[in-house]
Design a protein around this motif. Structure first.
Motif, mmCIF file in Angstrom:
data_model
loop_
_atom_site.group_PDB
_atom_site.id
_atom_site.type_symbol
_atom_site.label_atom_id
_atom_site.label_comp_id
_atom_site.label_asym_id
_atom_site.label_seq_id
_atom_site.Cartn_x
_atom_site.Cartn_y
_atom_site.Cartn_z
ATOM 1 N N ASP A 1 -1.898 -8.405 3.020
ATOM 2 C CA ASP A 1 -1.666 -7.531 4.165
ATOM 3 C C ASP A 1 -0.633 -8.145 5.112
ATOM 4 O OD1 ASP A 1 -2.448 -5.012 5.443
ATOM 5 O OD2 ASP A 1 -3.198 -6.291 7.053
ATOM 6 N N ALA B 1 -2.263 -3.114 -0.606
ATOM 7 C CA ALA B 1 -0.873 -3.476 -0.347
ATOM 8 C C ALA B 1 0.084 -2.415 -0.888
ATOM 9 C CB ALA B 1 -0.566 -4.834 -0.971
ATOM 10 N N SER C 1 -2.092 -13.555 3.539
ATOM 11 C CA SER C 1 -2.757 -12.503 2.777
ATOM 12 C C SER C 1 -1.720 -11.478 2.337
ATOM 13 C CB SER C 1 -3.823 -11.819 3.623
ATOM 14 O OG SER C 1 -3.209 -11.083 4.680
ATOM 15 N N ARG D 1 0.763 -1.230 0.000
ATOM 16 C CA ARG D 1 0.000 0.000 0.000
ATOM 17 C C ARG D 1 0.794 1.280 0.000
ATOM 18 N NH1 ARG D 1 -3.949 1.592 4.138
ATOM 19 N NH2 ARG D 1 -5.747 1.809 2.840
ATOM 20 N N GLN E 1 -11.087 -10.480 -5.645
ATOM 21 C CA GLN E 1 -10.584 -9.783 -4.455
ATOM 22 C C GLN E 1 -9.176 -9.249 -4.668
ATOM 23 O OE1 GLN E 1 -9.349 -12.402 -1.020
ATOM 24 N NE2 GLN E 1 -10.082 -14.046 -2.367
ATOM 25 N N TRP E 2 -8.512 -9.735 -5.705
ATOM 26 C CA TRP E 2 -7.128 -9.339 -5.978
ATOM 27 C C TRP E 2 -6.985 -7.833 -6.113
ATOM 28 C CZ3 TRP E 2 -4.950 -6.682 -10.083
ATOM 29 C CH2 TRP E 2 -3.556 -6.703 -10.186
ATOM 30 N N THR F 1 2.384 -16.176 0.188
ATOM 31 C CA THR F 1 1.063 -15.724 -0.257
ATOM 32 C C THR F 1 0.458 -16.623 -1.333
ATOM 33 O OG1 THR F 1 2.126 -14.299 -1.892
ATOM 34 C CG2 THR F 1 1.571 -13.303 0.225
ATOM 35 N N ASP G 1 -8.663 -5.023 -4.942
ATOM 36 C CA ASP G 1 -8.650 -4.222 -3.720
ATOM 37 C C ASP G 1 -7.489 -4.598 -2.813
ATOM 38 O OD1 ASP G 1 -10.869 -2.829 -4.538
ATOM 39 O OD2 ASP G 1 -12.298 -4.004 -3.349
ATOM 40 N N ALA G 2 -7.195 -5.896 -2.738
ATOM 41 C CA ALA G 2 -6.091 -6.334 -1.880
ATOM 42 C C ALA G 2 -4.755 -5.801 -2.386
ATOM 43 C CB ALA G 2 -6.068 -7.859 -1.801
ATOM 44 N N THR G 3 -4.595 -5.774 -3.700
ATOM 45 C CA THR G 3 -3.343 -5.291 -4.286
ATOM 46 C C THR G 3 -3.206 -3.785 -4.114
ATOM 47 O OG1 THR G 3 -3.303 -7.105 -5.877
ATOM 48 C CG2 THR G 3 -2.012 -5.157 -6.415
#
Length: 466
Positions: free
Chosen positions: A147, A191, A145, A14, A183-184, A134, A186-188
């Motif tokens: 995160d 991150a 995850s 992120r 979900q990739w 991961t 938003d998660a990416t």
């Protein structure tokens, strides 16, 4: 791939992202790719790798195209020589498998990662560091995850800060399986934002979902949104090409999509087969060469399926058919790889012109010049530390230099790069290696680095130039 799954990959973190830009993404997804590519240099990370459109640019402003292989370090920590062996084959990039501890294969400690970074620099290869824990998150039991992966990278920040010229961070390997691949995105984004908020200025490499192969095209379709979330405009996308890419046209189509969006892409992993299915490795290599796309083949050795080994038993003398394709084919490493310009001229490159002056020619021997040198500590993680050494030509230009210093305590040099170095007790002598000996009058040049043990120290250095 992993040594069990035959799959390896990378992951993003992120950075703080501008809210107005996120809102605009709902209507400007494709257009934002062009906006991102045109961000001024001031918006991009300085002092290391950056992105310019579809191209990865090194710290000297030169394009860099990855050609290399993977070292499975977390599983085979006694095979450290693999990095040097891949460099000897001509690789300019080595992707290194690390572990954050969620899986059963262990944790890559800051001390280990510092040693890996030092070895990559010593062997003149760019390191792509990836967290393998991961792999297949959401489908693989126990997988970390993204995160959690950022937590791992945060613990390595002191080791990696200042290494932006030599290191890319592959946030997480194949970070999402086939379960809820959407979900990739938003998660990416989260991150990437968090990595930037921590302070990472490195180029971040993000692997696709679907175990890296993106067969549902989540990464392809949301890549502009993910790219726009990086306030440094410095994210590189990575596709893994195995069983999903058995048709040469599927390779071409995927490359075409990123080219049309103006976004940077590498093939972070590929093989010449996936089980009994052939993979069009020659198309991957030829198309990548034509388009300036980097690739990193999987993997040097140690796979449970030895058909993916490029050498058997970590022995470079036992090169396999797959290894021959990676290193010696028409578009393979030996014929297409170029060292990153941050390493200077390659001392082993036969095309590098000889110095016209020689010690046997008294009429052209360069005059002896005065010089000074300084040791600068760039990172300290308690049990070890890294220093860079610079030399200044105070009067006449230098064609070579020799440095001497004495440690004030129990310090030692654990490893070093770009120098011939020897120690006797507390006394250290270091010299140039040819290509880094030339320094213009009045110029200061960072010439080599080392990893030290004991309490970090920067003693006074005596410099003798020639």
């Amino acid at each position: 791939m992993s040594k069990i799954d035959l799959a390896a990959g990378a992951l993003p973190r992120r950075t703080a992202v501008r809210k107005w830009l996120l809102a605009a993404l709902t209507t400007l997804t494709v257009a934002l790719a062009g906006t991102w590519a045109l961000l001024p240099a001031s918006a991009q990370a300085e002092g290391g790798f950056t992105i310019d459109g579809t191209q990865l640019i090194d710290a000297n402003g030169n394009p860099f195209i990855m050609r290399g292989s993977t070292h499975p370090d977390v599983w085979f920590q006694n095979e450290f020589d693999s990095i040097a062996e891949m460099s000897e084959f001509g690789a300019n990039t080595v992707r290194v498998v690390l572990g954050s501890g969620e899986r059963n294969w262990g944790v890559s400690t800051p001390e280990r990662v510092a040693a890996i970074v030092a070895e990559c620099k010593a062997q003149r290869v760019i390191c792509v560091l990836e967290n393998h824990d991961t792999t297949g998150y959401g489908e693989q039991e126990g997988a970390a995850s993204l995160d959690q992966s950022v937590d791992f990278w945060e613990g390595l920040y002191d080791v990696l800060a200042g290494e932006e010229e030599y290191i890319l961070v592959n946030i997480g390997n194949e970070p999402i399986g086939n379960t809820d691949a959407a979900q990739w995105t938003d998660a990416t984004i989260a991150a990437i934002e968090r990595m930037r908020s921590i302070g990472f200025e490195h180029t971040l490499v993000v692997d696709a979902p679907n175990w890296g192969q993106d067969w549902q095209y989540v990464m392809r379709d949301t890549a502009p949104e993910v790219a726009a979330a990086d306030e440094d405009a410095n994210t590189l996308f990575s596709i893994h090409m195995y069983g999903v890419f058995t048709d040469p046209q599927s390779v071409v189509d995927y490359f075409d999509a990123f080219e049309a969006m103006g976004l940077p892409l590498i093939v972070g992993e590929y093989g010449d087969a996936f089980g009994d299915q052939p993979v069009p490795w020659d198309t991957i290599q030829a198309e990548a060469e034509a388009r300036g796309i980097g690739w990193i083949a999987w993997s040097y050795s140690g796979n449970s399926d030895s058909r993916l080994d490029q050498v058997l038993n970590f022995d470079p003398a036992q090169i396999t058919g797959w290894g021959e394709r990676v290193f010696h084919s028409e578009n393979g490493v030996a014929n297409t790889a170029e060292r990153a310009s941050v390493f200077g001229e390659d001392p082993d490159d036969p095309t590098t012109p000889d110095d016209p002056t020689t010690p046997d020619d008294p009429t052209t021997e360069p005059p002896e010049g005065d010089c000074t040198a300084e040791i600068a500590i760039v990172s300290d993680w308690g049990s070890g530390w890294q220093a860079n050494v610079s030399v200044t030509a105070d009067q006449d230009a230098l064609s070579g230099w020799t440095l001497n210093w004495t440690w004030p305590g129990n310090q030692t040099v654990q490893s070093h790069w770009n120098t011939e170095l020897s120690s006797s007790g507390a006394s250290v002598t270091a010299g140039d290696v040819g290509w880094n000996g030339s320094i213009a009058s009045g110029q200061t040049r960072e010439v080599f680095g080392f990893i030290g043990t004991g309490t970090a120290a920067a003693p006074q250095v005596t410099c003798v130039g020639s």
